[in-house]
Motif scaffolding. Structure first.
Motif, short mmCIF file in Angstrom:
data_model
loop_
_atom_site.label_atom_id
_atom_site.label_comp_id
_atom_site.label_asym_id
_atom_site.label_seq_id
_atom_site.Cartn_x
_atom_site.Cartn_y
_atom_site.Cartn_z
N LYS A 81 2.98 7.15 1.03
CA LYS A 81 3.47 8.52 0.77
C LYS A 81 3.83 8.61 -0.70
N ALA A 82 3.52 9.75 -1.32
CA ALA A 82 3.84 9.98 -2.73
C ALA A 82 4.16 11.46 -2.91
N LEU A 131 -2.73 8.55 -5.01
CA LEU A 131 -1.98 7.32 -4.77
C LEU A 131 -1.98 6.87 -3.32
N THR A 166 0.84 -1.20 0.00
CA THR A 166 0.00 0.00 0.00
C THR A 166 0.88 1.24 0.00
N ILE A 167 0.60 2.14 -0.93
CA ILE A 167 1.34 3.40 -0.99
C ILE A 167 0.94 4.26 0.21
N LEU A 184 7.68 7.14 -4.32
CA LEU A 184 6.65 6.43 -3.58
C LEU A 184 7.27 5.71 -2.39
N TRP A 185 6.53 5.67 -1.29
CA TRP A 185 6.87 4.87 -0.13
C TRP A 185 5.74 3.87 0.02
N ILE A 186 6.11 2.58 -0.01
CA ILE A 186 5.11 1.51 -0.06
C ILE A 186 5.28 0.58 1.13
N LYS A 231 10.97 2.06 -0.92
CA LYS A 231 10.80 3.23 -1.78
C LYS A 231 10.88 2.83 -3.24
N SER A 232 10.18 3.59 -4.08
CA SER A 232 10.23 3.35 -5.51
C SER A 232 10.06 4.67 -6.26
N VAL A 274 7.46 -0.99 -9.04
CA VAL A 274 6.01 -1.03 -9.07
C VAL A 274 5.60 -1.44 -10.48
#
Length: 113
Positions: A24-25, A63, A21-22, A38-40, A49-50, A88
Motif C-alpha cells: 500500500k502507498a 510502488l 514488498t510494498i 508505505l506499508w511493506i 510502515k514507513s 526504506v
C-alpha cells in the motif's frame, strides 16, 4: 557521513536489512517534505510502515508490488500523525531517491548480508 569513516564488522551485523514488498502507498499529506506513506510486507516479520521521500521518481501506483530493501530494527519514529517502523533504502542523486531493489523476485523478510 564521509566515505572514509569506518565501522566495525560488529556494527554492520547489528543492522537488520530485509526484503519486503510494498502492499500500500499513499501521499503523506501532513509530511513537511513531500513523502509517501508505505506499508511493506516483510513475511514472517509482518507488515511495517514507513515514510519515504521518494515522490520525485515514483507515483503511489508504481510502488504497489515493488520489492524493496529496508532496515527493520530502528526504533519507531513519529512523523506527523504517522509512526514509521522501518527505513526504506535508496540511492540519492541530485536529491532524487532511487529505491534499492532485489535484482530478481525474492521471498519477503529475507535478510540482507
Amino acid at each position: 557521513m564521509s566515505a572514509n569513516k569506518t565501522i566495525s564488522w560488529q556494527d554492520f551485523e547489528r543492522i537488520d536489512m530485509r526484503s519486503g514488498t510494498i502492499i500500500k502507498a499513499e501521499v503523506f499529506e501532513k509530511a513537511r517534505k513531500p513523502a509517501y506513506k508505505l506499508w511493506i510486507d516483510f513475511g514472517d516479520l509482518g507488515i511495517k510502515k514507513s515514510s519515504a521521500q521518494i515522490t520525485s521518481l515514483y507515483k503511489p501506483s508504481d510502488l504497489i508490488g515493488k520489492q524493496v530493501i529496508a532496515v527493520v530494527n530502528f526504533p519507531p519514529k513519529q512523523i506527523a500523525d504517522f509512526m514509521s517502523e522501518c527505513l526504506v533504502l535508496g540511492v540519492v542523486q541530485n536529491e532524487d531517491v532511487s529505491l534499492l531493489t532485489p535484482d530478481l523476485p525474492v521471498k519477503n523478510g529475507l535478510q540482507i548480508k
